[in-house]
Scaffold this motif. Sequence first.
Motif, PDB file in Angstrom:
ATOM      1  N   TYR A   1       0.843  -1.197   0.000  1.00  0.00           N
ATOM      2  CA  TYR A   1       0.000   0.000   0.000  1.00  0.00           C
ATOM      3  C   TYR A   1       0.881   1.250   0.000  1.00  0.00           C
ATOM      4  N   PRO A   2       0.306   2.403  -0.303  1.00  0.00           N
ATOM      5  CA  PRO A   2       1.112   3.620  -0.380  1.00  0.00           C
ATOM      6  C   PRO A   2       1.865   3.873   0.931  1.00  0.00           C
ATOM      7  N   GLY A   3       3.173   4.030   0.801  1.00  0.00           N
ATOM      8  CA  GLY A   3       3.977   4.276   1.993  1.00  0.00           C
ATOM      9  C   GLY A   3       4.374   3.014   2.734  1.00  0.00           C
TER      10      GLY A   3
ATOM     11  N   ALA B   1       0.247   2.424  -4.572  1.00  0.00           N
ATOM     12  CA  ALA B   1      -0.201   1.030  -4.672  1.00  0.00           C
ATOM     13  C   ALA B   1       0.058   0.451  -6.052  1.00  0.00           C
ATOM     14  N   LYS B   2       0.723   1.217  -6.915  1.00  0.00           N
ATOM     15  CA  LYS B   2       0.965   0.772  -8.285  1.00  0.00           C
ATOM     16  C   LYS B   2       2.357   0.209  -8.511  1.00  0.00           C
TER      17      LYS B   2
END
Lengths: 130, 233
Positions: free
Chosen positions: B48-50, B73-74
């Motif tokens: 997930y982001p971060g 998230a990519k």
Amino acid sequence: MKKIIFMFTALMVSFAISAQAQSMTGTHAEHGDHDNHAHVEQPLVQGAQDDKTVAGDVHVSVKGLVCDFCARALEKVFGKQEAVNDIDVDLDNKLITIDFKDGQSLNDDTIRALIQDSGYNVENIHRVTE
Amino acid sequence: MRNVTRRNANWRKIFFGVMMTREIIFVFFVAVLVIANATVADARPVSYPGGWTMMFMNNGDANTAHLHYSPTAKYSVGYKFEHWRDRGFNLNAAQLNGLVKRWNEKDSQANFYVKGGIGIASERGTSNDDMAGFAGISTDWENRRLFFQYENRYTEAGNIDDFFGQSARVGWAPYEGDYGDLHTWLMVEVDHSPESEDSFTVTPLMRFFKGVHLVEAGMSNQGEALFNYVLRY
């Protein structure tokens, strides 16, 4: 070595094209289907700033919520929001409940964007008004 | 070097060596697809982001460590170390993983990833170092009771070695735990390495998953232990 450089480049280019295509799809979809991708590029909305923002808990039905990693992702992302007091994840029902701090909230578009940026999609949002 | 016989693999060399013996019976079996003695299961290469992730994977072929960070998230970027025992070289590489497509459904999720890395391969016992790289894809589908995964990878270790490997997994969860519970999966992994003498390896394993920790342990049909640990935070 040429083969691996070619393969690596090809994979990354295909990934970049795919990401760009999805980003463009999301931009178009912002006018219609909110389940598609929509990045948050403006400051997040906090407080009752438009007609979609109402105080009280919010129940969000999330698509793709199938494991603890998914749940943790949403918990982390929403945990960073100043307006959020707590978040509860119900894997059985694929439902998250967002508890906001007094007098604060996030509007539906922001909630959708946060969930999409976490890698998931919103099925529906239900607000429990006070 | 290229036609590596896996029967001689010494499980004592494995990081976090686990006390497992051949008596461990293959509790589960599921016929599965094709697959290599050389693929490492990089479950969920993007977080997930971060999010930071540490993965330690150990099987009959290699011990690997992968640390990556996901800005979104990519995709994720990170460092990968691989110690190929019978092939006789180590690899230090920068790795990039991309989530090309995710399909989110009400009760399931599917993903398609691309993975690649570039670094230095060092032949052990010599001063032979050369540029190296690898590239591959990974795809999976899961709901709360079933799991399927396929991945492959082509590796070129400069003038030292080059090989292709692929693997597939099927998993079943005997119960559905809620968020924070201990999650248990029974899995079977099939590895395929076209160039090896024993080109197919079947590894029944168990996955335990609680909080930020994921542990996998199993034993292959060639008597080689598998032990993986993933920490995600």
